[in-house]
Design an enzyme around this catalytic site. Structure first.
Site, PDB file in Angstrom:
ATOM      1  N   SER A 120       0.822  -1.222   0.000  1.00 30.26           N
ATOM      2  CA  SER A 120       0.000   0.000   0.000  1.00 30.26           C
ATOM      3  C   SER A 120       0.852   1.267   0.000  1.00 30.26           C
ATOM      4  CB  SER A 120      -0.922   0.022   1.217  1.00 30.26           C
ATOM      5  OG  SER A 120      -1.661  -1.164   1.292  1.00 30.26           O
TER       6      SER A 120
HETATM    7  N1  SAH Z   1      -0.775  -5.015   3.790  1.00 29.20           N
HETATM    8  C1  SAH Z   1      -0.016  -5.365   2.607  1.00 29.20           C
HETATM    9  C2  SAH Z   1      -0.745  -4.949   1.344  1.00 29.20           C
HETATM   10  C3  SAH Z   1      -1.366  -6.110   0.812  1.00 29.20           C
HETATM   11  S1  SAH Z   1      -2.291  -6.026  -0.661  1.00 29.20           S
HETATM   12  C4  SAH Z   1       1.379  -4.803   2.645  1.00 29.20           C
HETATM   13  O1  SAH Z   1       1.729  -4.074   3.588  1.00 29.20           O
HETATM   14  O2  SAH Z   1       2.160  -5.106   1.760  1.00 29.20           O
HETATM   15  C5  SAH Z   1      -3.643  -7.038  -0.141  1.00 29.20           C
HETATM   16  C6  SAH Z   1      -3.311  -8.470   0.181  1.00 29.20           C
HETATM   17  O3  SAH Z   1      -4.510  -9.096   0.616  1.00 29.20           O
HETATM   18  C7  SAH Z   1      -2.793  -9.295  -0.990  1.00 29.20           C
HETATM   19  O4  SAH Z   1      -1.555  -9.842  -0.674  1.00 29.20           O
HETATM   20  C8  SAH Z   1      -3.873 -10.371  -1.164  1.00 29.20           C
HETATM   21  O5  SAH Z   1      -3.351 -11.607  -1.580  1.00 29.20           O
HETATM   22  C9  SAH Z   1      -4.454 -10.450   0.222  1.00 29.20           C
HETATM   23  N2  SAH Z   1      -5.790 -11.041   0.322  1.00 29.20           N
HETATM   24  C10 SAH Z   1      -6.816 -10.952  -0.547  1.00 29.20           C
HETATM   25  N3  SAH Z   1      -7.878 -11.649  -0.086  1.00 29.20           N
HETATM   26  C11 SAH Z   1      -7.523 -12.169   1.100  1.00 29.20           C
HETATM   27  C12 SAH Z   1      -8.166 -12.970   2.077  1.00 29.20           C
HETATM   28  N4  SAH Z   1      -9.420 -13.412   1.913  1.00 29.20           N
HETATM   29  N5  SAH Z   1      -7.480 -13.307   3.195  1.00 29.20           N
HETATM   30  C13 SAH Z   1      -6.207 -12.911   3.392  1.00 29.20           C
HETATM   31  N6  SAH Z   1      -5.535 -12.156   2.497  1.00 29.20           N
HETATM   32  C14 SAH Z   1      -6.183 -11.785   1.370  1.00 29.20           C
END
Ligand code: SAH
Length: 272
Positions: A120
């Site tokens: 993000s």
């Molecule tokens: N917080 C992260 C940003 C992640 S982007 C950082 O600091 O880098 C969002 C993430 O959510 C992705 O990696 C995606 O695979 C995950 N995601 C999507 N659906 C999900 C679910 N149902 N449970 C857990 N993770 C999920």
């Protein structure tokens, strides 16, 4: 007194004389030799007790760029949460960014991390973290570990960080990286965060970094009374609403809409 008595007295006198001589003679102690009490190090006044209770790494790599990023967030968005900004100053974002994106690691923008996912934008990380109101005794759940960066920022504020990632290679890589860099208290699980983390509930705070089209009921159920959940919600994959949900002491839920945002969608585990 016989002659043997005289010689005993003389021997005693000679020994006394030697003792006096010996004790008057100054032993050559070099002036720089520290007195013994100096072997105990004075406590480092720079380390504040409340921030020294659990392990977190400290690195000076790219520190100046980090400072610029934090200053930018403070000024451009008027975000003035000193603890959160300090956390952002302490976490080396470039550790969580792929090789190809290194020059942009401290730009205020989301970056690709593989598997169609993104780390993000720094402002969003700071803003969402600030909304959680974390203190060191609070337990926090993150849904969407991704690169592990947001989890590391949370771990600056509390040792009780639980994070769930659904894409296995991303979850594994984040877990290894966090351990390797010294964020030892963060627990990462691979699975569907829609369902929360039953074994560790209730949570004082929850942060969801992927967007569902509705607020998952299991997350509401696992939220402690007095706790809050920060989550982007929307049916449209291009724009969602960042929402803060609070549960009061009586268990009543209230909801405030804060900001239009754009997150990757929350996907559900394929049902077998
Ligand atoms: N917080 C992260 C940003 C992640 S982007 C950082 O600091 O880098 C969002 C993430 O959510 C992705 O990696 C995606 O695979 C995950 N995601 C999507 N659906 C999900 C679910 N149902 N449970 C857990 N993770 C999920």
């Amino acid at each position: 007194m016989g002659s043997s008595g005289v010689s005993v007295v003389m021997i005693l006198l000679a020994m006394w004389g030697l003792w006096i001589f010996g004790s008057c003679k100054k032993s050559p102690v070099p002036p720089e030799t520290p007195p013994p009490y100096r072997v105990f190090q004075a406590p480092n006044q720079d380390i504040k007790p409340e921030t020294a209770e659990w392990p977190r790494p400290r690195s000076q790599e790219r520190e100046a760029e980090r400072r610029q990023m934090v200053e930018y967030i403070r000024r451009a968005y008027d975000l003035d949460d000193a603890k959160v900004l300090e956390a952002m100053q302490n976490v080396p974002r470039h550790w969580f960014v792929p090789e190809s994106q290194q020059p942009l690691a401290y730009a205020d923008m989301p970056l690709p991390i593989g598997y169609d996912q993104t780390i993000s934008q720094p402002f969003i990380v700071a803003y969402m973290t600030s909304l959680l109101g974390l203190t060191p005794e609070k337990k926090v759940l993150e849904v969407g570990t991704g690169s592990g960066y947001q989890a590391a920022v949370l771990a600056e504020l509390t040792p009780y960080v639980y994070s769930i990632e659904i894409v296995e290679p991303l979850g594994r890589s984040a877990r290894e990286k966090l351990k390797q860099f010294g964020y030892e208290t963060i627990q990462v699980k691979i699975g569907d965060g829609y369902k929360g983390w039953q074994e560790h509930q209730p949570f004082d705070a929850m942060i969801v970094t992927c967007a569902p089209d509705h607020v998952p009921q299991p997350l509401l159920d696992q939220l402690k009374p007095g706790g809050c959940l920060v989550i982007p919600v929307g049916e449209n994959s291009r724009v969602q609403n960042l929402v803060r949900i609070r549960k009061d002491q009586a268990g009543l839920i209230s909801r405030e809409s804060l900001l239009p945002v754009r997150f990757v969608p929350l996907v559900r585990e394929p049902t077998p």
